[in-house]
Motif scaffolding. Sequence first.
Motif, PDB file in Angstrom:
ATOM      1  N   HIS A 126      20.596   9.545 -31.991  1.00 36.26           N
ATOM      2  CA  HIS A 126      21.736  10.450 -31.819  1.00 36.26           C
ATOM      3  C   HIS A 126      21.442  11.344 -30.611  1.00 36.26           C
ATOM      4  N   HIS A 127      22.411  11.418 -29.700  1.00 38.97           N
ATOM      5  CA  HIS A 127      22.206  12.156 -28.453  1.00 38.97           C
ATOM      6  C   HIS A 127      21.782  13.615 -28.707  1.00 38.97           C
ATOM      7  N   LEU A 128      22.418  14.261 -29.665  1.00 40.47           N
ATOM      8  CA  LEU A 128      22.090  15.674 -29.899  1.00 40.47           C
ATOM      9  C   LEU A 128      20.704  15.826 -30.516  1.00 40.47           C
ATOM     10  N   GLU A 129      20.293  14.873 -31.310  1.00 39.04           N
ATOM     11  CA  GLU A 129      18.939  14.916 -31.861  1.00 39.04           C
ATOM     12  C   GLU A 129      17.926  14.764 -30.723  1.00 39.04           C
ATOM     13  N   GLY A 130      18.292  13.981 -29.716  1.00 39.10           N
ATOM     14  CA  GLY A 130      17.454  13.880 -28.518  1.00 39.10           C
ATOM     15  C   GLY A 130      17.285  15.248 -27.872  1.00 39.10           C
ATOM     16  N   HIS A 131      18.387  15.989 -27.720  1.00 39.89           N
ATOM     17  CA  HIS A 131      18.295  17.330 -27.128  1.00 39.89           C
ATOM     18  C   HIS A 131      17.355  18.228 -27.943  1.00 39.89           C
ATOM     19  N   LEU A 132      17.385  18.102 -29.257  1.00 35.57           N
ATOM     20  CA  LEU A 132      16.530  18.946 -30.100  1.00 35.57           C
ATOM     21  C   LEU A 132      15.055  18.581 -29.917  1.00 35.57           C
ATOM     22  N   TYR A 133      14.769  17.297 -29.896  1.00 36.31           N
ATOM     23  CA  TYR A 133      13.370  16.858 -29.779  1.00 36.31           C
ATOM     24  C   TYR A 133      12.790  17.094 -28.379  1.00 36.31           C
ATOM     25  N   VAL A 150      22.933  23.786 -28.378  1.00 38.26           N
ATOM     26  CA  VAL A 150      23.084  22.719 -27.372  1.00 38.26           C
ATOM     27  C   VAL A 150      24.383  23.002 -26.626  1.00 38.26           C
ATOM     28  N   ALA A 151      24.256  23.418 -25.379  1.00 36.98           N
ATOM     29  CA  ALA A 151      25.439  23.802 -24.587  1.00 36.98           C
ATOM     30  C   ALA A 151      25.449  22.989 -23.309  1.00 36.98           C
ATOM     31  N   SER A 152      26.377  22.033 -23.255  1.00 36.09           N
ATOM     32  CA  SER A 152      26.434  21.135 -22.089  1.00 36.09           C
ATOM     33  C   SER A 152      27.886  20.921 -21.702  1.00 36.09           C
ATOM     34  N   GLY A 153      28.119  19.884 -20.878  1.00 32.42           N
ATOM     35  CA  GLY A 153      29.492  19.590 -20.482  1.00 32.42           C
ATOM     36  C   GLY A 153      30.311  19.014 -21.626  1.00 32.42           C
ATOM     37  N   ALA A 267      21.393  34.387 -35.726  1.00 35.60           N
ATOM     38  CA  ALA A 267      19.961  34.654 -35.933  1.00 35.60           C
ATOM     39  C   ALA A 267      19.786  35.726 -37.008  1.00 35.60           C
ATOM     40  N   LYS A 268      20.647  36.752 -36.939  1.00 35.11           N
ATOM     41  CA  LYS A 268      20.544  37.840 -37.937  1.00 35.11           C
ATOM     42  C   LYS A 268      20.946  37.348 -39.316  1.00 35.11           C
ATOM     43  N   SER A 269      22.111  36.678 -39.373  1.00 34.07           N
ATOM     44  CA  SER A 269      22.619  36.329 -40.702  1.00 34.07           C
ATOM     45  C   SER A 269      21.778  35.234 -41.364  1.00 34.07           C
ATOM     46  N   HIS A 270      21.110  34.403 -40.576  1.00 32.45           N
ATOM     47  CA  HIS A 270      20.313  33.332 -41.176  1.00 32.45           C
ATOM     48  C   HIS A 270      18.809  33.600 -41.104  1.00 32.45           C
ATOM     49  N   GLY A 271      18.450  34.792 -40.616  1.00 34.45           N
ATOM     50  CA  GLY A 271      17.045  35.188 -40.627  1.00 34.45           C
ATOM     51  C   GLY A 271      16.141  34.380 -39.713  1.00 34.45           C
ATOM     52  N   HIS A 272      16.613  34.131 -38.478  1.00 38.80           N
ATOM     53  CA  HIS A 272      15.780  33.375 -37.529  1.00 38.80           C
ATOM     54  C   HIS A 272      15.400  34.243 -36.337  1.00 38.80           C
ATOM     55  N   SER A 273      14.216  34.001 -35.792  1.00 35.54           N
ATOM     56  CA  SER A 273      13.835  34.718 -34.577  1.00 35.54           C
ATOM     57  C   SER A 273      13.510  33.747 -33.442  1.00 35.54           C
ATOM     58  N   THR A 274      13.575  32.450 -33.726  1.00 36.29           N
ATOM     59  CA  THR A 274      13.277  31.453 -32.693  1.00 36.29           C
ATOM     60  C   THR A 274      14.541  30.657 -32.375  1.00 36.29           C
ATOM     61  N   LEU A 275      14.779  30.489 -31.081  1.00 37.13           N
ATOM     62  CA  LEU A 275      15.986  29.776 -30.640  1.00 37.13           C
ATOM     63  C   LEU A 275      15.624  28.750 -29.572  1.00 37.13           C
ATOM     64  N   LEU A 276      16.014  27.502 -29.810  1.00 33.07           N
ATOM     65  CA  LEU A 276      15.909  26.468 -28.778  1.00 33.07           C
ATOM     66  C   LEU A 276      17.243  26.419 -28.044  1.00 33.07           C
ATOM     67  N   VAL A 277      17.194  26.438 -26.717  1.00 36.44           N
ATOM     68  CA  VAL A 277      18.432  26.318 -25.941  1.00 36.44           C
ATOM     69  C   VAL A 277      18.335  25.062 -25.091  1.00 36.44           C
ATOM     70  N   ALA A 278      19.258  24.129 -25.291  1.00 36.18           N
ATOM     71  CA  ALA A 278      19.234  22.869 -24.551  1.00 36.18           C
ATOM     72  C   ALA A 278      20.605  22.563 -23.965  1.00 36.18           C
ATOM     73  N   LEU A 299      12.886  28.937 -26.809  1.00 30.33           N
ATOM     74  CA  LEU A 299      12.269  27.655 -26.466  1.00 30.33           C
ATOM     75  C   LEU A 299      13.203  26.947 -25.505  1.00 30.33           C
ATOM     76  N   PHE A 300      12.746  26.729 -24.294  1.00 28.20           N
ATOM     77  CA  PHE A 300      13.529  25.947 -23.346  1.00 28.20           C
ATOM     78  C   PHE A 300      12.784  24.644 -23.097  1.00 28.20           C
ATOM     79  N   PRO A 301      13.492  23.535 -23.118  1.00 27.05           N
ATOM     80  CA  PRO A 301      12.818  22.295 -22.720  1.00 27.05           C
ATOM     81  C   PRO A 301      12.355  22.439 -21.270  1.00 27.05           C
ATOM     82  N   PRO A 302      11.328  21.705 -20.861  1.00 25.75           N
ATOM     83  CA  PRO A 302      10.858  21.808 -19.473  1.00 25.75           C
ATOM     84  C   PRO A 302      11.935  21.315 -18.504  1.00 25.75           C
TER      85      PRO A 302
END
Length: 345
Positions: A126-133, A150-153, A267-278, A299-302
């Motif tokens: 799945h393309h979006l799972e690729g973005h996550l990994y 995941v914010a893209s075209g 992040a606040k409502s779900h109690g997260h402090s880590t964010l991956l942006v792809a 977390l940004f992918p390289p």
Amino acid sequence: MKPVPLDTWGHSLDNGAMWILGIDTSCDDTGVGVVRDDRVVSNRVASQTLLHQRHGGVVPELASREHTRVIDPLVQTALQEAGISVHDLDLVAATKGPGLIGALLVGYTYGKGLAFALDKPFVAVHHLEGHLYAALAEHPEVTPPFLALVASGGHTHLFEVRAWGQYQLLGATMDDAAGEAFDKVARLLGLGYPGGPEIERLAREGNPQSVPLSLPLKDQSGLAFSFSGLKTAVARALEKGYARADIAAAFQRVAVEHLASVVVRAAKSHGHSTLLVAGGVAQNSALRARLQAAGLRLLFPPPGLATDNGAMIALAAGHTWRGQGSALQVPAQPYLPLTMDEPTC
Ligand code: KG4
Ligand code: ZN
């Protein structure tokens, strides 16, 4: 083939020593990557930007033809760069969806054919799972749970990654994707394609406060995104005679604030402090600065792995395959939700 140890979700725990080829042809970039042990050994992307530039957006038929033209030489180049022959591959993976069907079919069919010819497993990704990994290439230590934007075209999706393979869609765009909005506004302003980098450049010359543009969905309590009203507001501002640089700066300010405010609320409502942006929009420096200021661990992918590429597909395949390849008769799917709760188009 010896049995592969699996984790609780049935995912392989033994991908370490495998040479994995990953292919992505979901949109307008031909991506081919080779990974081993979560290490990206080669990541080749043949961009079609110049081809589509004069049309102001991606022309699906041209994209498919170009993928067909470059896929085989690109695979050869990636293998050469990795220093292996095609016979050294242990796994071949390709994007199954979502994406432009004609474009998807090129890489997906090529991948299946290659795996079949080599008698090696094929993994549909799945393309979006690729973005996550893709995050694993830069942050091998990262362990869920975390948030992922995941914010893209083609996508503006906010996921909660509860565990690898367990995703919850928290919010998505109701209309245009974030990158699509950058592209459309760029076109209105007479800028080139892709619009994101062009707007970012012009915005540096403008005053972000001098054009009144309101924040989309500012009264919502949910986690949805919307960009089409903002695009219309830009068209009005242009008619009113505001300077192009000021419009670019104001649009970027509001688009970034919209993305960031929804993410921070999640992040606040779900109690997260880590964010991956792809995705391509993750490259926007105003967005990065705004999210950094919100105190999130980012977390940004390289470079090269945030936008569409083949290495992220190989990374995902190494972790998601279940010891057996995907069935070769499964078709590519232009609309393919990652989670049960996701709209299919
Ligand atoms: O992930 P990507 O390469 O391809 C897909 O659409 O899947 O993303 C491309 C999108 C385009 O819409 C482009 O305008 C946007 O990402 N983009 C940016 C920036 N760089 C690329 N948007 C905002 N700021 C940027 N610096
Ligand atoms: Zn993508």
